[in-house]
Write an enzyme that holds these catalytic residues in place. Structure first.
Site, mmCIF file in Angstrom:
data_model
loop_
_atom_site.group_PDB
_atom_site.id
_atom_site.type_symbol
_atom_site.label_atom_id
_atom_site.label_comp_id
_atom_site.label_asym_id
_atom_site.label_seq_id
_atom_site.Cartn_x
_atom_site.Cartn_y
_atom_site.Cartn_z
ATOM 1 N N ASN A 11 0.839 13.761 21.761
ATOM 2 C CA ASN A 11 2.010 14.627 21.918
ATOM 3 C C ASN A 11 2.636 14.784 20.547
ATOM 4 O O ASN A 11 3.237 13.852 20.021
ATOM 5 C CB ASN A 11 2.980 13.940 22.906
ATOM 6 C CG ASN A 11 4.325 14.634 22.979
ATOM 7 O OD1 ASN A 11 4.484 15.761 22.492
ATOM 8 N ND2 ASN A 11 5.291 13.977 23.595
ATOM 9 N N LYS A 13 5.073 16.612 19.652
ATOM 10 C CA LYS A 13 6.527 16.873 19.696
ATOM 11 C C LYS A 13 6.881 18.027 18.740
ATOM 12 O O LYS A 13 6.080 18.940 18.585
ATOM 13 C CB LYS A 13 7.287 15.585 19.368
ATOM 14 C CG LYS A 13 6.828 14.408 20.247
ATOM 15 C CD LYS A 13 7.726 13.215 20.200
ATOM 16 C CE LYS A 13 7.184 12.141 21.140
ATOM 17 N NZ LYS A 13 8.055 10.989 21.249
ATOM 18 N N HIS A 97 8.751 15.132 30.151
ATOM 19 C CA HIS A 97 8.857 14.076 29.136
ATOM 20 C C HIS A 97 10.312 13.598 29.050
ATOM 21 O O HIS A 97 11.245 14.376 29.223
ATOM 22 C CB HIS A 97 8.390 14.617 27.778
ATOM 23 C CG HIS A 97 8.263 13.551 26.751
ATOM 24 N ND1 HIS A 97 9.335 13.068 26.046
ATOM 25 C CD2 HIS A 97 7.183 12.844 26.320
ATOM 26 C CE1 HIS A 97 8.915 12.112 25.227
ATOM 27 N NE2 HIS A 97 7.618 11.964 25.375
ATOM 28 N N GLU A 99 12.196 12.961 26.679
ATOM 29 C CA GLU A 99 13.060 13.670 25.719
ATOM 30 C C GLU A 99 13.586 14.965 26.326
ATOM 31 O O GLU A 99 14.699 15.395 26.036
ATOM 32 C CB GLU A 99 12.297 13.921 24.411
ATOM 33 C CG GLU A 99 12.161 12.640 23.605
ATOM 34 C CD GLU A 99 10.924 12.553 22.739
ATOM 35 O OE1 GLU A 99 10.267 13.582 22.490
ATOM 36 O OE2 GLU A 99 10.598 11.420 22.312
ATOM 37 N N GLU A 169 5.951 6.227 30.768
ATOM 38 C CA GLU A 169 6.509 6.047 29.432
ATOM 39 C C GLU A 169 7.891 5.408 29.540
ATOM 40 O O GLU A 169 8.887 6.117 29.736
ATOM 41 C CB GLU A 169 6.631 7.396 28.728
ATOM 42 C CG GLU A 169 5.301 8.093 28.523
ATOM 43 C CD GLU A 169 5.320 9.016 27.318
ATOM 44 O OE1 GLU A 169 4.440 8.873 26.467
ATOM 45 O OE2 GLU A 169 6.225 9.861 27.216
ATOM 46 N N SER A 215 4.939 3.908 21.837
ATOM 47 C CA SER A 215 4.521 3.121 20.664
ATOM 48 C C SER A 215 3.080 2.629 20.760
ATOM 49 O O SER A 215 2.765 1.504 20.359
ATOM 50 C CB SER A 215 5.486 1.956 20.423
ATOM 51 O OG SER A 215 6.786 2.454 20.158
HETATM 52 P P1 PGA Z 1 5.536 7.316 20.673
HETATM 53 O O1 PGA Z 1 5.855 8.494 21.704
HETATM 54 O O2 PGA Z 1 4.066 7.045 20.738
HETATM 55 O O3 PGA Z 1 5.973 7.842 19.323
HETATM 56 O O4 PGA Z 1 6.343 6.128 21.105
HETATM 57 C C1 PGA Z 1 5.216 8.596 22.938
HETATM 58 C C2 PGA Z 1 5.691 9.837 23.661
HETATM 59 O O5 PGA Z 1 6.883 10.139 23.600
HETATM 60 O O6 PGA Z 1 4.888 10.562 24.320
#
Ligand code: PGA
Length: 253
Positions: A11, A13, A97, A99, A169, A215
């Site tokens: 992803n 983003k 997601h 976010e 997540e 992460s």
């Molecule tokens: P990250 O994000 O691997 O940077 O923690 C995962 C995600 O938001 O899909």
């Protein structure tokens, strides 16, 4: 058919211009060429979908989008429809997601509408669920996830959901460097499968892929993948660099 071929999804983003995305995708295609036992997906920003689609065509890397709007077309300034994603070469779409839930008022109800649109347009939905740190501390993880899954999938039959992917997540693990331990992930993935079983039957629960996200890095993917209910990863930060992301894809080597 075994639907649970591991899926490693990136992803991106709100990172990378079209040119940067093309460069990254081209390098990734080279690095993971010949991968057959793992499905690989990258989700660049909307503006990079069409050029990246040209790069990944015919390779083992599939294209995904990070969101969609549920209408096919119309006066919805700023939105992108599922039809547009399909014509830009997308096979997958990330939905709900954290976010988007946190910053863009996404709710379980809008997740459900987006899920309907994805399924109706033959896009493989990657539906994201997860609890916040506060919810985990107050021991609400399972009730939150139960609600997110049930509401997100309301109105569907098990036949509609054959290609569903769920991404667990935990919000406290996204971009923080704090990963859930493989046992914490397994515990939740097993719970998610039990929710699916109750609502859609054992066959579906057993056959859909549940990814872990938060992460994920080259040094923790192998351990996560030893867990019986972890079928892959949704990777944010570590998917932006093709050398690093390819190491996650090739976690078995
Ligand atoms: P990250 O994000 O691997 O940077 O923690 C995962 C995600 O938001 O899909």
């Amino acid at each position: 058919m075994n639907n649970r071929t591991p899926l490693i999804a990136g992803n991106w983003k709100m990172f990378k211009t079209g040119i940067e995305a093309v460069k990254t995708a081209a390098r990734l295609v080279k690095l993971v060429a010949g991968t057959t036992d793992i499905d690989v997906m990258i989700a660049p920003p909307f503006t990079a979908l069409a050029p990246v689609s040209d790069i990944v065509r015919g390779s083992c890397v599939s294209l995904g989008a990070q969101n969609l709007f549920w209408e096919a077309q119309g006066a919805f300034t700023g939105e992108i429809s599922p039809v547009m994603l399909v014509s830009a070469g997308c096979k997958y779409v990330i939905i709900g997601h954290s976010e988007r839930r946190q910053y863009f008022n996404e709710t379980d109800e809008t997740v459900n509408k987006r899920m309907q649109a994805a399924v109706n347009n033959d896009l493989i939905p990657v539906m994201c669920v997860g609890e916040s740190e506060k919810e985990r501390e107050s021991k609400d993880t399972f009730s939150i996830l139960d609600k997110q899954v049930k509401k997100g999938l309301e109105g569907f039959s098990s036949d509609d959901l054959e290609r569903l992917v769920i991404a667990y997540e935990p919000v406290w693990a996204i971009g923080t460097g704090k990963t859930a331990t493989s046992h914490q992930a397994q515990e939740v993935h097993q719970f998610l499968r039990s929710v699916l079983e109750k609502n859609f039957g054992n066959m579906l629960a057993k056959s859909i892929r549940i990814l872990y996200g938060g992460s994920v890095k080259p040094n923790n993917i192998a351990e996560l993948m030893t867990m019986p209910d972890v079928d892959g990863a949704l990777v944010g930060g570590a998917s932006l660099d093709p050398e690093i992301f390819s190491k996650i894809v090739q976690f078995k080597k």
